[in-house]
Design a protein around this motif. Sequence first.
Motif, mmCIF file in Angstrom:
data_model
loop_
_atom_site.group_PDB
_atom_site.id
_atom_site.type_symbol
_atom_site.label_atom_id
_atom_site.label_comp_id
_atom_site.label_asym_id
_atom_site.label_seq_id
_atom_site.Cartn_x
_atom_site.Cartn_y
_atom_site.Cartn_z
ATOM 1 N N ARG A 10 5.296 3.871 -2.481
ATOM 2 C CA ARG A 10 4.139 3.929 -1.582
ATOM 3 C C ARG A 10 3.790 2.543 -1.047
ATOM 4 O O ARG A 10 3.497 2.372 0.142
ATOM 5 C CB ARG A 10 2.956 4.515 -2.351
ATOM 6 C CG ARG A 10 1.693 4.701 -1.536
ATOM 7 C CD ARG A 10 0.615 5.272 -2.417
ATOM 8 N NE ARG A 10 -0.685 5.208 -1.773
ATOM 9 C CZ ARG A 10 -1.838 5.273 -2.435
ATOM 10 N NH1 ARG A 10 -1.844 5.409 -3.745
ATOM 11 N NH2 ARG A 10 -2.979 5.206 -1.769
ATOM 12 N N ASP A 13 6.409 1.494 1.464
ATOM 13 C CA ASP A 13 6.185 2.201 2.720
ATOM 14 C C ASP A 13 5.029 1.572 3.509
ATOM 15 O O ASP A 13 5.144 1.343 4.721
ATOM 16 C CB ASP A 13 5.878 3.674 2.429
ATOM 17 C CG ASP A 13 5.550 4.454 3.682
ATOM 18 O OD1 ASP A 13 6.424 4.548 4.569
ATOM 19 O OD2 ASP A 13 4.416 4.956 3.785
ATOM 20 N N ALA A 14 3.929 1.283 2.831
ATOM 21 C CA ALA A 14 2.758 0.709 3.507
ATOM 22 C C ALA A 14 3.072 -0.651 4.111
ATOM 23 O O ALA A 14 2.673 -0.954 5.252
ATOM 24 C CB ALA A 14 1.592 0.597 2.527
ATOM 25 N N ASN A 15 3.814 -1.472 3.385
ATOM 26 C CA ASN A 15 4.115 -2.808 3.892
ATOM 27 C C ASN A 15 5.205 -2.786 4.955
ATOM 28 O O ASN A 15 5.187 -3.622 5.873
ATOM 29 C CB ASN A 15 4.480 -3.735 2.730
ATOM 30 C CG ASN A 15 3.254 -4.214 1.990
ATOM 31 O OD1 ASN A 15 2.586 -5.152 2.419
ATOM 32 N ND2 ASN A 15 2.925 -3.553 0.885
ATOM 33 N N ASN A 17 5.421 -0.385 7.115
ATOM 34 C CA ASN A 17 4.647 0.005 8.289
ATOM 35 C C ASN A 17 3.853 -1.168 8.844
ATOM 36 O O ASN A 17 3.768 -1.374 10.056
ATOM 37 C CB ASN A 17 3.691 1.152 7.934
ATOM 38 C CG ASN A 17 4.429 2.442 7.625
ATOM 39 O OD1 ASN A 17 5.576 2.622 8.047
ATOM 40 N ND2 ASN A 17 3.785 3.335 6.883
ATOM 41 N N ARG A 18 3.239 -1.936 7.937
ATOM 42 C CA ARG A 18 2.454 -3.097 8.364
ATOM 43 C C ARG A 18 3.331 -4.086 9.129
ATOM 44 O O ARG A 18 2.935 -4.602 10.184
ATOM 45 C CB ARG A 18 1.832 -3.768 7.139
ATOM 46 C CG ARG A 18 1.012 -5.005 7.451
ATOM 47 C CD ARG A 18 0.418 -5.625 6.196
ATOM 48 N NE ARG A 18 -0.552 -4.724 5.590
ATOM 49 C CZ ARG A 18 -0.512 -4.291 4.338
ATOM 50 N NH1 ARG A 18 0.487 -4.658 3.540
ATOM 51 N NH2 ARG A 18 -1.447 -3.502 3.856
ATOM 52 N N ARG A 62 9.884 7.539 1.097
ATOM 53 C CA ARG A 62 8.701 6.807 1.534
ATOM 54 C C ARG A 62 7.653 7.754 2.084
ATOM 55 O O ARG A 62 6.448 7.614 1.824
ATOM 56 C CB ARG A 62 9.086 5.755 2.572
ATOM 57 C CG ARG A 62 9.845 4.570 1.969
ATOM 58 C CD ARG A 62 10.634 3.780 2.990
ATOM 59 N NE ARG A 62 9.830 3.401 4.155
ATOM 60 C CZ ARG A 62 10.326 2.770 5.217
ATOM 61 N NH1 ARG A 62 11.619 2.455 5.252
ATOM 62 N NH2 ARG A 62 9.553 2.445 6.230
ATOM 63 N N ARG A 66 3.806 8.581 0.573
ATOM 64 C CA ARG A 66 2.672 8.146 1.398
ATOM 65 C C ARG A 66 1.435 9.000 1.110
ATOM 66 O O ARG A 66 1.508 10.222 1.031
ATOM 67 C CB ARG A 66 3.045 8.233 2.867
ATOM 68 C CG ARG A 66 2.007 7.650 3.818
ATOM 69 C CD ARG A 66 2.496 7.712 5.261
ATOM 70 N NE ARG A 66 3.736 6.957 5.445
ATOM 71 C CZ ARG A 66 4.467 6.983 6.567
ATOM 72 N NH1 ARG A 66 4.069 7.745 7.581
ATOM 73 N NH2 ARG A 66 5.577 6.276 6.655
ATOM 74 N N THR A 68 -2.099 8.333 2.716
ATOM 75 C CA THR A 68 -3.092 7.589 3.499
ATOM 76 C C THR A 68 -4.509 8.084 3.245
ATOM 77 O O THR A 68 -5.456 7.295 3.215
ATOM 78 C CB THR A 68 -2.762 7.715 5.005
ATOM 79 O OG1 THR A 68 -1.408 7.325 5.211
ATOM 80 C CG2 THR A 68 -3.680 6.826 5.832
ATOM 81 N N ASP A 71 -5.921 6.307 0.218
ATOM 82 C CA ASP A 71 -5.657 4.863 0.134
ATOM 83 C C ASP A 71 -6.996 4.119 0.191
ATOM 84 O O ASP A 71 -7.715 4.169 1.193
ATOM 85 C CB ASP A 71 -4.769 4.431 1.296
ATOM 86 C CG ASP A 71 -4.332 2.980 1.193
ATOM 87 O OD1 ASP A 71 -4.953 2.211 0.432
ATOM 88 O OD2 ASP A 71 -3.371 2.609 1.889
ATOM 89 N N THR A 74 -7.825 1.610 3.286
ATOM 90 C CA THR A 74 -7.995 1.968 4.698
ATOM 91 C C THR A 74 -9.416 1.761 5.210
ATOM 92 O O THR A 74 -9.628 1.609 6.413
ATOM 93 C CB THR A 74 -7.610 3.448 4.931
ATOM 94 O OG1 THR A 74 -8.438 4.282 4.085
ATOM 95 C CG2 THR A 74 -6.148 3.677 4.614
#
Length: 366
Positions: A10, A13-15, A17-18, A62, A66, A68, A71, A74
């Motif tokens: 997770r 995946d978040a990083n 995307n960032r 990923r 996820r 969101t 999270d 956010t």
Amino acid sequence: MTTPDPALIRAIDANANRCREGLRVLEDIARFVLNDVFLTESVKSLRHELETALASVAVSARLQARDTRHDVGTSLSTPEELQRVDWVAIVVANARRVQEGLRTLEEFTKLVAGDVAPRIKAIRYRSYTLEKALAVVLSSRKNLEGVRLYVLVDARGSEEEFRHIVEGLVRVGVGAIQLRAKNVPDRLLLARARLLRQLTAERALCIINDRPDIALLVRADGIHLGQEDLPLAEVRRVVGPDMLVGISTHSLEQAETAVLEGANYIGVGPIFPSRTKDFTHFPGLEFARQVATRLAIPAFAIGGINLDNLPDVLATGISRVAVASAIVDAPEPAVEAAKFLRMLTSQGGSKTENKPEIPSDRDPDT
């Protein structure tokens, strides 16, 4: 084989995307704000290399990891995230997001795909270079806005002659004047530099050729370097972050290198033979056309440019020129400079920067 912790996937995946989002912002600034083919290609290449490096962490895994909706990050924000003062601020903010995300990816991928971490590290270092290049090009275009004619003046035969020429150039609106005086005693060079600084103060840019020490002593606006002079990074250590640093370039490779090294502007040439400097090779109008097509950095065509061939130079897309003998050796340098300025304005030298068309992909969103 141990199943990776979903929390780890997770975070990856978040990083990812960032980083992808931040790189897309940088790419869009290079593409739509600067219309810079070279920097657009460079950022896009970095974005695709990141995707390739992370291919070992399956997209399906990923997506499954996820979450969101739950999270806790956010809903967190700071007032600074809600405003940006200019394009440079957007570049810096998004480059930092990319670099922070890459650092996390570098560490976290060591737990699931150790061979990926060195690739992420290399991408992170390249992102620092691109952040610098984008920020410097943006700020340099602003600082040099309206500077279309750049005149090179030597020490002349006397102080009176030097003063007469510089005063005339400033009076008619020349935007930048460079003192390029080879083979003169240092004390004479310093005296002419101080006089140039005095005569151009708040009216035109004062540029010193080759000598960072002289530039510092007279508080010049900038220094100009040749390919055989001190490296830009070393000169920057001496003159500080605020002084303009220009570099002469004689090939597209040198011009692109100057962009990555943080030059504020480049000289492009020699376009034609001149009486000022001897060259065995003349990159010519084709080189000027390449720069105008690919780069957004302020670029001054130089070398043998006169009123007769200026239209050919402007036809390449270059909108700025640097001139020496065609102006300073004229019977009335100020009158000649005024003619150049009129032609630069009427034949493509308006205040709007040249904006090359960036080829679109088959899918413009990839």
